[in-house]
Design a protein around this motif. Structure first.
Motif, PDB file in Angstrom:
ATOM      1  N   ASN A   1      18.556  -4.703   1.713  1.00  0.00           N
ATOM      2  CA  ASN A   1      18.370  -4.956   0.286  1.00  0.00           C
ATOM      3  C   ASN A   1      16.907  -4.826  -0.140  1.00  0.00           C
ATOM      4  OD1 ASN A   1      21.158  -5.593  -0.226  1.00  0.00           O
ATOM      5  ND2 ASN A   1      20.818  -7.577   0.766  1.00  0.00           N
ATOM      6  N   LEU A   2      16.112  -4.202   0.714  1.00  0.00           N
ATOM      7  CA  LEU A   2      14.683  -4.065   0.440  1.00  0.00           C
ATOM      8  C   LEU A   2      14.443  -3.109  -0.725  1.00  0.00           C
ATOM      9  CD1 LEU A   2      12.071  -5.160   1.854  1.00  0.00           C
ATOM     10  CD2 LEU A   2      11.929  -2.934   2.985  1.00  0.00           C
ATOM     11  N   ARG A   3      13.542  -3.493  -1.613  1.00  0.00           N
ATOM     12  CA  ARG A   3      13.185  -2.656  -2.753  1.00  0.00           C
ATOM     13  C   ARG A   3      11.714  -2.278  -2.657  1.00  0.00           C
ATOM     14  NH1 ARG A   3      14.723  -7.145  -6.954  1.00  0.00           N
ATOM     15  NH2 ARG A   3      13.591  -8.227  -5.301  1.00  0.00           N
ATOM     16  N   GLU A   4      11.361  -1.203  -3.356  1.00  0.00           N
ATOM     17  CA  GLU A   4       9.973  -0.746  -3.317  1.00  0.00           C
ATOM     18  C   GLU A   4       9.008  -1.858  -3.710  1.00  0.00           C
ATOM     19  OE1 GLU A   4       7.104   2.703  -5.308  1.00  0.00           O
ATOM     20  OE2 GLU A   4       9.240   2.618  -5.820  1.00  0.00           O
ATOM     21  N   LYS A   5       9.356  -2.642  -4.728  1.00  0.00           N
ATOM     22  CA  LYS A   5       8.434  -3.679  -5.213  1.00  0.00           C
ATOM     23  C   LYS A   5       8.308  -4.846  -4.241  1.00  0.00           C
ATOM     24  CE  LYS A   5      11.761  -6.180  -8.178  1.00  0.00           C
ATOM     25  NZ  LYS A   5      12.037  -6.611  -9.565  1.00  0.00           N
ATOM     26  N   ASP A   6       9.216  -4.930  -3.259  1.00  0.00           N
ATOM     27  CA  ASP A   6       9.070  -5.960  -2.236  1.00  0.00           C
ATOM     28  C   ASP A   6       7.907  -5.639  -1.297  1.00  0.00           C
ATOM     29  OD1 ASP A   6      11.304  -7.405  -3.151  1.00  0.00           O
ATOM     30  OD2 ASP A   6      12.671  -6.152  -1.975  1.00  0.00           O
ATOM     31  N   ILE A   7       7.600  -4.351  -1.174  1.00  0.00           N
ATOM     32  CA  ILE A   7       6.504  -3.911  -0.310  1.00  0.00           C
ATOM     33  C   ILE A   7       5.243  -3.636  -1.126  1.00  0.00           C
ATOM     34  CG2 ILE A   7       5.729  -2.115   1.288  1.00  0.00           C
ATOM     35  CD1 ILE A   7       7.846  -3.937   2.438  1.00  0.00           C
ATOM     36  N   ARG A   8       5.417  -2.847  -2.181  1.00  0.00           N
ATOM     37  CA  ARG A   8       4.278  -2.512  -3.048  1.00  0.00           C
ATOM     38  C   ARG A   8       4.427  -3.304  -4.336  1.00  0.00           C
ATOM     39  NH1 ARG A   8       2.490   2.186  -6.302  1.00  0.00           N
ATOM     40  NH2 ARG A   8       4.561   3.113  -6.145  1.00  0.00           N
ATOM     41  N   LYS A   9       3.793  -4.470  -4.358  1.00  0.00           N
ATOM     42  CA  LYS A   9       4.010  -5.424  -5.449  1.00  0.00           C
ATOM     43  C   LYS A   9       3.491  -4.898  -6.782  1.00  0.00           C
ATOM     44  CE  LYS A   9       5.041  -8.991  -2.523  1.00  0.00           C
ATOM     45  NZ  LYS A   9       6.060 -10.006  -2.580  1.00  0.00           N
ATOM     46  N   ASN A  10       2.430  -4.139  -6.737  1.00  0.00           N
ATOM     47  CA  ASN A  10       1.848  -3.607  -7.965  1.00  0.00           C
ATOM     48  C   ASN A  10       2.279  -2.153  -8.134  1.00  0.00           C
ATOM     49  OD1 ASN A  10       0.302  -2.809 -10.125  1.00  0.00           O
ATOM     50  ND2 ASN A  10      -1.669  -3.024  -9.092  1.00  0.00           N
ATOM     51  N   LEU A  11       3.153  -1.901  -9.094  1.00  0.00           N
ATOM     52  CA  LEU A  11       3.663  -0.551  -9.318  1.00  0.00           C
ATOM     53  C   LEU A  11       2.960   0.142 -10.482  1.00  0.00           C
ATOM     54  CD1 LEU A  11       7.494  -1.212  -8.828  1.00  0.00           C
ATOM     55  CD2 LEU A  11       5.833  -0.387  -7.153  1.00  0.00           C
ATOM     56  N   ILE A  12       1.830  -0.440 -10.930  1.00  0.00           N
ATOM     57  CA  ILE A  12       1.075   0.163 -12.027  1.00  0.00           C
ATOM     58  C   ILE A  12       0.416   1.448 -11.525  1.00  0.00           C
ATOM     59  CG2 ILE A  12      -0.828  -0.157 -13.666  1.00  0.00           C
ATOM     60  CD1 ILE A  12      -0.343  -3.169 -13.430  1.00  0.00           C
TER      61      ILE A  12
ATOM     62  N   PHE B   1      -2.072   4.457 -10.682  1.00  0.00           N
ATOM     63  CA  PHE B   1      -3.508   4.571 -10.420  1.00  0.00           C
ATOM     64  C   PHE B   1      -4.127   3.267  -9.900  1.00  0.00           C
ATOM     65  CE2 PHE B   1      -2.561   6.937 -14.435  1.00  0.00           C
ATOM     66  CZ  PHE B   1      -2.399   8.178 -13.853  1.00  0.00           C
ATOM     67  N   THR B   2      -3.313   2.274  -9.583  1.00  0.00           N
ATOM     68  CA  THR B   2      -3.849   0.989  -9.137  1.00  0.00           C
ATOM     69  C   THR B   2      -3.275   0.645  -7.773  1.00  0.00           C
ATOM     70  OG1 THR B   2      -3.882   0.256 -11.450  1.00  0.00           O
ATOM     71  CG2 THR B   2      -4.197  -1.427  -9.752  1.00  0.00           C
ATOM     72  N   PRO B   3      -4.095   0.694  -6.716  1.00  0.00           N
ATOM     73  CA  PRO B   3      -3.591   0.333  -5.391  1.00  0.00           C
ATOM     74  C   PRO B   3      -3.077  -1.102  -5.366  1.00  0.00           C
ATOM     75  CG  PRO B   3      -5.719   1.428  -5.216  1.00  0.00           C
ATOM     76  CD  PRO B   3      -5.503   1.133  -6.669  1.00  0.00           C
ATOM     77  N   SER B   4      -2.034  -1.321  -4.598  1.00  0.00           N
ATOM     78  CA  SER B   4      -1.426  -2.645  -4.485  1.00  0.00           C
ATOM     79  C   SER B   4      -1.934  -3.351  -3.231  1.00  0.00           C
ATOM     80  CB  SER B   4       0.092  -2.499  -4.408  1.00  0.00           C
ATOM     81  OG  SER B   4       0.715  -3.728  -4.114  1.00  0.00           O
ATOM     82  N   LYS B   5      -1.999  -4.668  -3.301  1.00  0.00           N
ATOM     83  CA  LYS B   5      -2.214  -5.414  -2.070  1.00  0.00           C
ATOM     84  C   LYS B   5      -1.006  -5.200  -1.170  1.00  0.00           C
ATOM     85  CE  LYS B   5      -5.260  -9.084  -3.740  1.00  0.00           C
ATOM     86  NZ  LYS B   5      -5.444 -10.552  -3.875  1.00  0.00           N
ATOM     87  N   ILE B   6      -1.224  -5.325   0.116  1.00  0.00           N
ATOM     88  CA  ILE B   6      -0.158  -5.019   1.073  1.00  0.00           C
ATOM     89  C   ILE B   6       0.505  -6.296   1.598  1.00  0.00           C
ATOM     90  CG2 ILE B   6      -1.631  -4.933   3.133  1.00  0.00           C
ATOM     91  CD1 ILE B   6      -0.024  -2.266   3.804  1.00  0.00           C
ATOM     92  N   ASP B   7       0.412  -7.347   0.801  1.00  0.00           N
ATOM     93  CA  ASP B   7       0.967  -8.635   1.219  1.00  0.00           C
ATOM     94  C   ASP B   7       2.457  -8.558   1.511  1.00  0.00           C
ATOM     95  OD1 ASP B   7      -1.556  -9.485   0.752  1.00  0.00           O
ATOM     96  OD2 ASP B   7      -1.116 -10.642  -1.049  1.00  0.00           O
ATOM     97  N   GLY B   8       3.187  -7.655   0.838  1.00  0.00           N
ATOM     98  CA  GLY B   8       4.622  -7.545   1.062  1.00  0.00           C
ATOM     99  C   GLY B   8       4.958  -7.224   2.505  1.00  0.00           C
ATOM    100  N   VAL B   9       4.130  -6.390   3.139  1.00  0.00           N
ATOM    101  CA  VAL B   9       4.341  -6.060   4.551  1.00  0.00           C
ATOM    102  C   VAL B   9       4.094  -7.292   5.416  1.00  0.00           C
ATOM    103  CG1 VAL B   9       3.452  -4.710   6.492  1.00  0.00           C
ATOM    104  CG2 VAL B   9       3.823  -3.613   4.277  1.00  0.00           C
TER     105      VAL B   9
END
Length: 275
Positions: free
Chosen positions: A67-78, A80-88
């Motif tokens: 049931n994993l979704r992209e936003k579970d891993i890459r929390k910031n989907l904005i 041009f803005t890198p996301s923190k990798i806390d989901g991993v």
């Protein structure tokens, strides 16, 4: 199935969400009774490898990611803005706990790159979640990970199929899973993320040769039709990994029956090994 006088390593390569194919290969390994003495992983392969080294079965891993979704891993989907990798990191700590690499059931190493020194870093001890986060931190997609005095980014920048790592740790044979063999294809998209991922594939194309040279058998699922940044098609990717591993079984059996040692090749001298 095989005698334990020899050491057998597995190298899980990087490839973004195409790493779901690793689960299919693991399913085949279980069915054929194949066990490994060392686990190495780069990027997505470091995440799958961590669970595998912790003793998780294919079914246990599938139950976590189904049931994993992209936003579970890459929390910031904005854009041009890198996301923190806390989901991993949360995937690791929520399921395995806040453990060290030394606590795993099978010896394990995650490959990352320190952008301060530009060196490849092989993490075989220390905090597991941080090691995996650093190995998975794709530049431009995720922010780098601070680990001691290092700034870690995706290990695929220098070693996308880390077959030489199990050899460094004494394995006689190495089976590698390359979930991104289509890294040679380009893109007709001008979207920033598509261009960035294509650029990274170009970088990985040359260092993938090192992985092939140091592997006795390469399992290479057909994943070109799947985007490496999307979770769509997870079950199909797993099936491709399973089919590729089953297809490779005669070759794997032949290699092990011969007990032919494949010497370590192409291991650069500027790698930092943390063990």
């Amino acid at each position: 199935m095989f005698g334990r006088k020899i050491k057998i390593g597995i190298a899980f390569g990087g490839g973004g969400t195409r790493g779901f194919s690793h689960l299919g290969a693991i399913k085949a390994f279980e069915e054929f009774g194949i066990k490994f003495d060392f686990v190495a992983g780069t990027s997505a392969g470091s995440l799958v490898g961590a669970f595998y080294a912790a003793g998780y079965s294919y079914k246990e891993m599938y139950d976590i990611v189904k049931n994993l979704r992209e936003k579970d891993i890459r929390k910031n989907l904005i854009p041009f803005t890198p996301s923190k990798i806390d989901g991993v990191g949360e995937l690791i700590t929520n399921n395995l706990g806040d453990i060290n690499i030394e606590d795993l059931k099978i010896p394990y190493a995650a490959v990352a790159v320190d952008i301060k020194s530009t060196k490849e870093i092989c993490l075989a001890k220390g905090n597991l979640a941080k090691a995996v986060m650093g190995s998975c931190a794709v530049p431009g997609v995720f922010t780098p990970v601070i680990y001691d005095d290092m700034i870690l980014c995706d290990g695929g920048l220098q070693n996308t199929i880390p077959a030489d790592v199990p050899r460094y740790f004494g394995c006689d044979y190495v089976i590698s899973v390359d979930v991104n063999k289509s890294r040679t294809y380009g893109t007709d998209s001008t979207k920033v993320l598509d261009v960035l991922m294509c650029s990274i594939r170009i970088l990985m194309k040359s260092n993938a040769v090192r992985g092939y040279v140091n592997s006795d058998v390469i399992i290479a699922p057909e994943t070109k039709r799947f985007k490496s940044t999307k979770t769509d098609g997870m079950d199909e990717m797993i099936e491709e990994g399973y089919k590729a591993a089953v297809d490779a079984m005669p070759q794997i059996m032949e290699v092990f029956n011969k007990r032919r040692k494949h010497k370590l090749k192409a291991f650069p001298s500027d790698i930092t090994i943390i063990k």
